[in-house]
Design a protein around this motif. Structure first.
Motif, PDB file in Angstrom:
ATOM      1  N   SER A 175      -6.119  10.033  -3.011  1.00  0.00           N
ATOM      2  CA  SER A 175      -5.015   9.132  -3.310  1.00  0.00           C
ATOM      3  C   SER A 175      -5.073   7.888  -2.422  1.00  0.00           C
ATOM      4  N   VAL A 176      -5.658   8.036  -1.223  1.00  0.00           N
ATOM      5  CA  VAL A 176      -5.806   6.860  -0.359  1.00  0.00           C
ATOM      6  C   VAL A 176      -6.780   5.870  -0.995  1.00  0.00           C
ATOM      7  N   THR A 212      -4.335  -1.588  -4.666  1.00  0.00           N
ATOM      8  CA  THR A 212      -3.867  -2.712  -3.862  1.00  0.00           C
ATOM      9  C   THR A 212      -4.795  -3.915  -4.057  1.00  0.00           C
ATOM     10  N   THR A 269       0.743   9.349  -5.429  1.00  0.00           N
ATOM     11  CA  THR A 269       0.834  10.739  -5.005  1.00  0.00           C
ATOM     12  C   THR A 269       2.020  11.432  -5.666  1.00  0.00           C
ATOM     13  N   TRP A 327       1.042   4.073  -2.747  1.00  0.00           N
ATOM     14  CA  TRP A 327       0.590   5.419  -2.390  1.00  0.00           C
ATOM     15  C   TRP A 327       1.642   6.452  -2.786  1.00  0.00           C
ATOM     16  N   SER A 349      -7.571   5.655  -4.166  1.00  0.00           N
ATOM     17  CA  SER A 349      -6.916   5.117  -5.361  1.00  0.00           C
ATOM     18  C   SER A 349      -5.978   3.986  -4.973  1.00  0.00           C
ATOM     19  N   THR A 350      -5.175   4.232  -3.935  1.00  0.00           N
ATOM     20  CA  THR A 350      -4.194   3.232  -3.528  1.00  0.00           C
ATOM     21  C   THR A 350      -4.882   1.958  -3.051  1.00  0.00           C
ATOM     22  N   PHE A 406       0.834  -1.194   0.000  1.00  0.00           N
ATOM     23  CA  PHE A 406       0.000   0.000   0.000  1.00  0.00           C
ATOM     24  C   PHE A 406       0.876   1.254   0.000  1.00  0.00           C
TER      25      PHE A 406
END
Lengths: 715, 79
Positions: A493-494, A501, A337, A333, A496-497, A329
């Motif tokens: 972005s969290v 994942t 980012t 991330w 998205s990550t 993750f």
């Protein structure tokens, strides 16, 4: 096969996959041997720099690298042998290493050993010393040993072993000059007194009977060593001996009967062949232990305490797998980012340049087709590859390399091994899978670490189920546009990550399921026994890694962009602008693919983009964009938001996005990977299997999801 | 059979044992010997993987993970 003299008088070494054209008759050939994970390649790279080339061994999936080192106007050609624990030829790597040491006629051998684990390494050192007296021991990782308060008495070690010993910290280049001084001295005739372990009296007796017979007939290798191998019943060694030197032991008069008699006497003394092998191996280990006990001292009994603590956290039942996911993750991330800013900057810059280019073409009053072809076709595709694909690739790759250098990857294999065992696959498949995140072609080559042909094939066929560096940006772009767009700021972005994942976890799950499926059907069999070394953690050279791998990746992506994206852009522009029967070729092609693609929740343009992306996955999104833009929807496109509206205008829904991501994760391997698979498997049949397997799984998933969603009225 | 002898996979984490006997097919046996697992070698069970199999052992200065089936063929005397 040995050293031959050319008309130049300098000579050539042609041995197995190694071809060294000597530049002067004084050029030296140096073999570089060592256990895996001891920094042998670092020693090799530091010494030879860019003067390297690699060669494949005919009929074996083993590559050896050869490089040149210059010292005092003299050339030293270093041959980097495969990393092995032993030379008893249990695997292709060991056979290659042993054959080279025995038969290539090298001027000297360097054995690289790990100072923090010297005892285990000495086993190989003793084995090499049985073959040749021209050995230098390079005790590498002295800096790591120092940190752990492990003291290696190099002088004592040299006295005990009877060969030159040099301490080194290859990563910082320390000790390598001294190493080459000793190598040069050996080549110039310096004598050594190599320690040769004594075996049981009965074994020594048998050797004493055979060795003189071999020597009397001009045995080209150490007669004591050869006698031992023949007594052990090692058939491969006589075969190699005959092949490389023409020396046939079976043709020496009286030798076969003497060998038979010696074996019989040994058997009566309690050493049948299997016991003899154990005895020899045991004696070498005991000898190594005795030498290490005298030359190595541990000032801190719990020197490995820190590694143990880290391992307990990284591999425990409670935290092992969660931390693994967390690290994945974190890496993703940082990638997502970190790529945002350079991506938009590059896009702005490159599209600003596109305008200028277009103006320039107008100024030069170039024909419209030429400016279209070059600016809208070639340049724009290039610009997309560079701005969308390059930043995530150039960020993820160094992060991955850092994890690799720190020694974490074997821990991943340790954590995941149970799943691979249940899939009847090899534990090291987890390692090759991880390499696939960097590049699937590299992952496929990495499968060489798996000895069992069945398990290696499974690892090769399933490597493509993890997305390579070139597919990450596509996934990131789609996730950002369709699923994380609703969120703002850091939260975006969290999300998205998290989604990315999950896509990767899905790929890993598919790897295991398909491996199991293969194990139960076409590649039936039980998992072979294996061991996995968990090397000490090493602090990676962060600055060096980041600079080097960003640079390498950028160069790599740029060169592929020029080689692949530019021609693809050209083809695409032609397809979009050559009209036949009232519609462009592009419309014909995508129209032809469209009904089929719709079955899977895609459309004709998407499928065409994936097909045109065969040479390199990086160009899939740019081709899609070109395809949609050719229909005349938008002309200015320099952000993901605009791309989103372009796609939405072309009928993309969340379902299209899901299906595109699934297909991106599971479709045919790229051209380079296919070629690599062909090379590694030597089989067109298995290459086709590797092509169709992920494609079939991906299309099946898309079909099921698309049609279920449609039936339920969700899309 | 000695009473304090167990197969390596049953050696509790944190305990040490000395190799008494190796029971493995030829190829696997050679590998274990090359790693230094000869009779008389001290082995420490370090930690289990999240699923309990494989287990990491400390052998002659190196950490080696072995699956249950291989470790099951190595007989050690508890020390």
């Amino acid at each position: 096969m040995r050293l031959t003299t050319q008309s130049t008088g300098a000579g050539v070494l042609d041995f197995g996959g190694i071809h060294i054209p000597k530049e002067t008759p004084n050029d030296r050939i140096i073999a570089l041997a060592g256990n895996p994970n001891v920094g042998k390649s670092t020693v090799f790279n530091e010494l030879t720099g860019l003067h390297q080339h690699t060669g494949n061994w005919p009929g074996k999936t083993v590559t050896t690298a050869c490089g040149r080192y210059r010292k005092d106007e003299e050339n030293f050609f270093l041959v980097d042998l495969p990393g092995t624990y032993s030379l008893m030829a249990h695997s292709a790597e060991e056979e290659v290493a042993r054959d080279f040491l025995c038969f290539a006629g090298a001027d000297a051998a360097v054995v690289v050993a790990d100072a923090t684990c010297l005892e285990r390494n000495l086993n190989l050192v003793l084995q090499v010393m049985e073959i040749t007296p021209k050995v230098v021991l390079c005790v590498n990782l002295m800096d790591e040993a120092g940190k752990k308060k492990i003291r290696v008495d190099l002088e004592k070690l040299a006295n005990l072993l009877g060969i030159p010993v040099v301490g080194a910290s290859a990563r910082s280049g320390k000790g390598l000059d001294a190493l080459m001084d000793r190598v040069k001295a050996l080549c110039d005739g310096a004598e050594t007194m190599p320690l040769r372990p004594r075996y049981h009296e009965a074994v020594e007796q048998a050797v004493a009977e055979l060795a003189p017979l071999l020597e009397a007939h001009g045995c080209p290798v150490n007669a004591r060593w050869l006698s031992l191998r023949l007594l052990e019943g090692d058939a491969a060694v006589s075969e190699s001996l005959r092949r490389y030197t023409g020396f046939a032991v079976s043709e020496i008069s009286g030798f076969p009967s003497a060998l038979e008699a010696a074996r019989k006497t040994l058997e009566e003394a309690g050493f049948p062949q299997s016991t003899l092998k154990d005895h020899v191996a045991t004696r070498l280990v005991e000898r190594s232990e005795a030498v290490a006990r005298q030359a190595v001292s541990f000032e801190k009994q719990d020197y490995a305490e820190r590694d143990r603590k880290i391992d307990k956290i990284l591999t425990s039942k409670a935290t092992g797998i969660p931390i693994m996911l967390l690290l994945l993750f974190a890496a993703l991330w940082i990638t997502i980012t970190g790529a945002n800013y350079p991506s938009s900057l590059l896009a702005e810059g490159l599209f600003w340049l596109e305008e200028k280019l277009a103006k320039l073409f107008t100024m030069l009053s170039a024909p419209a087709w030429l400016s279209g072809l070059l600016v809208e076709g070639v340049y724009r595709t290039l610009a997309w590859v560079v701005s969308v694909m390059l930043p995530p690739m150039a960020i993820f790759f160094p992060l991955f390399t850092l994890l690799e250098d720190s020694g974490y990857l074997p821990r991943i294999a340790f954590n995941l091994d149970n799943y691979f065992r249940k899939a009847c696959a090899h534990g090291k498949q987890a390692l090759t899978m991880c390499m696939g995140f960097g590049c699937n072609a590299a992952g496929v080559i990495g499968c060489r670490i798996i000895d069992s042909p069945r398990e290696r094939m499974i690892a090769i066929l399933t490597n493509n189920f993890v997305p390579c560096n070139g597919r990450f940006p596509t996934l990131i772009a789609i996730i950002t546009m369709f699923f994380a767009g609703a969120f703002t700021g850091a939260f975006q972005s969290v999300i998205s990550t998290l989604l990315l994942t999950s896509v990767i976890v899905l790929g890993v799950a598919a790897t295991m399921l398909v491996s199991k499926l293969l194990s139960k059907t076409v590649l039936k069999g039980l998992p072979s026994s294996f061991h996995l070394e968990l090397p000490p953690y090493r602090r990676p050279q962060i600055g060096k890694v980041i600079v080097r791998s960003i640079f390498d990746r950028t160069l790599f992506v740029l060169s592929r962009a020029v080689a692949v994206a530019a021609p693809a852009g050209l083809v695409l522009w032609v397809l979009a602008n050559v009209h036949v029967g009232g519609a462009s070729l592009l419309a014909h092609v995508s129209g032809f693919l469209d009904p089929f693609a719709r079955l899977f929740g895609l459309d004709g343009i998407i499928l065409m983009a994936f097909i045109l992306g065969f040479p390199a996955n990086e160009i899939v999104v740019p081709v899609m964009i070109m395809g949609y833009m050719a229909k005349g929807a938008l002309l200015e496109l320099d952000s993901l938001a605009e791309l989103h509206s372009l796609l939405a205008a072309n009928g993309w829904t969340w379902l299209t996005a899901v299906c595109v991501m699934l297909l991106c994760l599971m479709h045919w391997p790229c051209g380079t990977t296919c070629l690599t698979i062909k090379k590694e498997t030597q089989s067109a049949k298995w290459t086709l299997a590797a092509f169709f397997l992920p494609t079939a799984v991906g299309l099946l998933l898309c079909f099921v999801i698309a049609n279920t969603a449609r039936l339920l009225g969700l899309a | 059979m000695r009473t304090d002898a167990v197969s390596l996979n049953r050696l509790p984490v944190g305990k040490k044992g000395r190799v008494l006997h190796l029971d493995a097919d030829d190829a696997s046996r050679r590998r274990l010997l090359d790693l230094g697992l000869v009779v008389g070698t001290e082995v420490e069970s370090l930690y289990k993987s999240p699923s309990g199999n494989p287990v990491a052992y400390f052998v002659r200065g190196a950490v080696i993970a072995l699956r249950d089936d291989v470790a099951g063929g190595i007989l050690v005397a508890l020390s």
